[in-house]
Design a protein around this motif. Structure first.
Motif, PDB file in Angstrom:
ATOM      1  N   CYS A  54       0.707  -1.175  -0.067  1.00  0.00           N
ATOM      2  CA  CYS A  54       0.267  -0.037   0.183  1.00  0.00           C
ATOM      3  C   CYS A  54       1.296   1.221  -0.153  1.00  0.00           C
ATOM      4  O   CYS A  54       1.333   1.245   1.269  1.00  0.00           O
ATOM      5  N   GLU A 113      -6.313   3.495   3.896  1.00  0.00           N
ATOM      6  CA  GLU A 113      -6.963   2.644   3.724  1.00  0.00           C
ATOM      7  C   GLU A 113      -8.681   2.670   2.824  1.00  0.00           C
ATOM      8  O   GLU A 113      -8.759   2.195   1.537  1.00  0.00           O
ATOM      9  N   GLN A 114      -9.085   3.328   3.158  1.00  0.00           N
ATOM     10  CA  GLN A 114      -9.917   3.948   2.705  1.00  0.00           C
ATOM     11  C   GLN A 114      -9.500   4.799   1.108  1.00  0.00           C
ATOM     12  O   GLN A 114     -10.827   3.778   0.376  1.00  0.00           O
ATOM     13  N   ARG A 117      -9.077   1.607  -0.846  1.00  0.00           N
ATOM     14  CA  ARG A 117     -10.265   0.358  -1.425  1.00  0.00           C
ATOM     15  C   ARG A 117     -11.707   1.239  -2.667  1.00  0.00           C
ATOM     16  O   ARG A 117     -11.547   1.297  -3.255  1.00  0.00           O
ATOM     17  N   SER A 120      -9.787   0.674  -5.594  1.00  0.00           N
ATOM     18  CA  SER A 120     -10.300  -0.295  -5.767  1.00  0.00           C
ATOM     19  C   SER A 120     -10.903  -0.794  -6.455  1.00  0.00           C
ATOM     20  O   SER A 120     -11.525  -1.582  -7.735  1.00  0.00           O
ATOM     21  N   VAL A 121     -12.842  -0.190  -5.999  1.00  0.00           N
ATOM     22  CA  VAL A 121     -13.841  -0.642  -6.772  1.00  0.00           C
ATOM     23  C   VAL A 121     -13.576   0.451  -7.936  1.00  0.00           C
ATOM     24  O   VAL A 121     -14.303  -0.259  -8.812  1.00  0.00           O
ATOM     25  N   ARG A 133     -13.481  -7.831  -4.040  1.00  0.00           N
ATOM     26  CA  ARG A 133     -12.245  -7.976  -3.075  1.00  0.00           C
ATOM     27  C   ARG A 133     -11.600  -7.885  -2.439  1.00  0.00           C
ATOM     28  O   ARG A 133     -10.619  -7.246  -3.648  1.00  0.00           O
ATOM     29  N   ILE A 134     -11.418  -7.087  -0.851  1.00  0.00           N
ATOM     30  CA  ILE A 134     -10.331  -5.836  -0.799  1.00  0.00           C
ATOM     31  C   ILE A 134      -9.631  -6.577   0.742  1.00  0.00           C
ATOM     32  O   ILE A 134     -10.538  -6.713   1.541  1.00  0.00           O
TER      33      ILE A 134
END
Length: 151
Positions: A54, A113-114, A117, A120-121, A133-134
């Protein structure tokens, strides 16, 4: 067939003990797999797995580079999906592959992290994956839990 893109060192990758089938393709940071036809590989897969450190709430430079090579296969036209503007995908593999994004690193902040996410979406929607899926892991050692997630 699974396509696994990772930025791990070879030793760390071997220690994961991933359960691979004969047709699965692994593109690693130490490998020359980046020269392959990325669009063809990802266009034919049933599952796309991205394992990345990350980095500021996003993918590592290597994984991001592989995704950029894949994005070259998008059409030059835009279309609306889920109320957002995305590039049109030329691949006939629309909605047939699942995407798994696994981020690792110590001290990943809630904001990072947010951001990861959301990224990724958004990438899943852009590539027209059937689902995303994360997962987040503190250390590379905890990545061994991936065998339970990856089908």
């Amino acid at each position: 067939m699974k396509v696994i893109v990772h930025d791990l060192q070879e030793k760390s990758w071997q220690e994961l003990g991933m359960k691979l089938q004969e047709k699965d393709i692994v593109i690693g940071g130490d490998a020359d797999g980046i020269g392959r036809d990325i669009g063809g590989l990802m266009g034919d897969c049933s599952q796309l797995v991205l394992i990345s450190r990350c980095v500021y709430g996003g993918f590592s430079p290597f994984v991001q580079g592989v995704l950029e090579k894949y994005r070259k296969h998008f059409g030059p036209f835009l279309e609306m999906r889920h109320g957002q503007t995305h590039y049109e995908v030329k691949s006939a593999n629309k909605n047939t592959f699942g995407m798994v994004c696994c981020f690792y690193g110590d001290n990943i902040t809630p904001r990072e992290e947010q951001s990861a996410r959301i990224l990724s979406v958004s990438d899943g929607i852009s590539m027209q994956a059937r689902g995303v899926r994360i997962a987040f892991y503190d250390t590379v050692d905890k990545l061994r839990q991936l065998n339970a997630i990856i089908v």
